[in-house]
Write an enzyme that holds these catalytic residues in place. Structure first.
Site, PDB file in Angstrom:
ATOM      1  N   ASN A  35     -20.386   7.997  28.191  1.00 58.64           N
ATOM      2  CA  ASN A  35     -20.247   6.629  28.282  1.00 58.64           C
ATOM      3  C   ASN A  35     -20.994   5.625  29.464  1.00 58.64           C
ATOM      4  O   ASN A  35     -20.434   6.399  30.587  1.00 58.64           O
ATOM      5  CB  ASN A  35     -18.794   6.200  28.171  1.00 58.64           C
ATOM      6  N   HIS A  46     -21.733   3.890  24.356  1.00 58.17           N
ATOM      7  CA  HIS A  46     -20.630   4.846  24.326  1.00 58.17           C
ATOM      8  C   HIS A  46     -21.149   6.244  24.496  1.00 58.17           C
ATOM      9  O   HIS A  46     -22.615   6.422  24.400  1.00 58.17           O
ATOM     10  CB  HIS A  46     -20.053   4.498  23.031  1.00 58.17           C
ATOM     11  N   GLU A  48     -21.418   8.776  22.399  1.00 55.91           N
ATOM     12  CA  GLU A  48     -21.921   9.107  21.365  1.00 55.91           C
ATOM     13  C   GLU A  48     -23.347   8.586  21.140  1.00 55.91           C
ATOM     14  O   GLU A  48     -24.418   9.100  20.890  1.00 55.91           O
ATOM     15  CB  GLU A  48     -21.232   8.784  20.123  1.00 55.91           C
ATOM     16  N   SER A  73     -12.309  10.413  19.907  1.00 53.98           N
ATOM     17  CA  SER A  73     -12.270   9.958  18.483  1.00 53.98           C
ATOM     18  C   SER A  73     -13.172   8.827  18.274  1.00 53.98           C
ATOM     19  O   SER A  73     -13.359   7.865  19.153  1.00 53.98           O
ATOM     20  CB  SER A  73     -11.024   9.628  17.911  1.00 53.98           C
ATOM     21  N   CYS A  75     -15.444   5.603  17.743  1.00 51.31           N
ATOM     22  CA  CYS A  75     -14.962   4.151  17.486  1.00 51.31           C
ATOM     23  C   CYS A  75     -15.747   3.611  16.158  1.00 51.31           C
ATOM     24  O   CYS A  75     -16.746   4.497  15.914  1.00 51.31           O
ATOM     25  CB  CYS A  75     -15.294   3.271  18.716  1.00 51.31           C
ATOM     26  N   CYS A  78     -19.755   3.894  16.622  1.00 47.57           N
ATOM     27  CA  CYS A  78     -20.495   5.231  16.768  1.00 47.57           C
ATOM     28  C   CYS A  78     -20.584   5.745  15.622  1.00 47.57           C
ATOM     29  O   CYS A  78     -21.215   6.583  14.929  1.00 47.57           O
ATOM     30  CB  CYS A  78     -19.659   5.875  17.801  1.00 47.57           C
ATOM     31  N   ASP A 138     -13.892  -1.516  26.727  1.00 43.36           N
ATOM     32  CA  ASP A 138     -14.598  -0.492  25.905  1.00 43.36           C
ATOM     33  C   ASP A 138     -14.249  -0.434  24.269  1.00 43.36           C
ATOM     34  O   ASP A 138     -15.277  -0.228  23.621  1.00 43.36           O
ATOM     35  CB  ASP A 138     -14.406   0.919  26.385  1.00 43.36           C
TER      36      ASP A 138
HETATM   37 ZN   LIG Z   1     -17.925   4.562  20.498  1.00 43.11          ZN
END
Ligand SMILES: [Zn+2]
Length: 141
Positions: A35, A46, A48, A73, A75, A78, A138
């Site tokens: 991130n 982010h 990912e 996990s 979002c 992503c 975020d």
């Molecule tokens: Zn994300």
């Protein structure tokens, strides 16, 4: 997952949010990221997204043979990228501090493994305690 955690810690050392991710193709890491919203003033980086970006442009067939590892996990943003590129498998470090769009991933037949790794949980919980405003930003809160 170890490489994803390394990325998260790199982000933390840069003053960022400790979430890391790696894209693995046939057992080999082809993209890694963390991130970088704080570091780059970015609205999309982010962990990912950063890993996917750093892997560069890839043929659709390659994504379909990939596994995405992420310490937290994913979002909805992503998750959208995972679905768009047809990544079939996601390994999640933890979903205790934040539950992403896992239902959407499952409904789209993405295979999920949730490790609920102690190090991932502690890393996020400590960060959220110390930087609640950054964290809420975020996840759009
Ligand atoms: Zn994300």
């Amino acid at each position: 997952m170890k490489a994803a955690i390394e990325e998260a810690l790199k982000g933390l050392n840069e003053g960022g949010i400790p979430i890391g991710s790696v894209l693995v193709h046939k057992g080999e890491i082809i993209g890694r990221g963390h991130n970088r919203r704080v570091q780059k003033g970015s609205v999309i980086l982010h962990g990912e997204m950063d890993a996917l970006e750093n892997a560069g442009r890839l043929p659709a067939a390659t994504y379909r043979e990939c596994v995405l590892y992420t310490t937290l996990s994913p979002c909805p943003m992503c998750t959208g990228a995972i679905l768009l590129y047809g990544i079939p498998k996601v390994v999640i470090g933890e979903n205790q501090t934040f539950m992403g769009a896992e239902e959407l991933l499952k409904a789209s037949n993405v295979e999920l493994t949730v490790e609920n790794d102690k190090e991932c949980i502690e890393m996020m919980q400590t960060f959220i305690q110390q930087h609640p405003v950054l964290w809420n930003e975020d996840i759009g809160e």
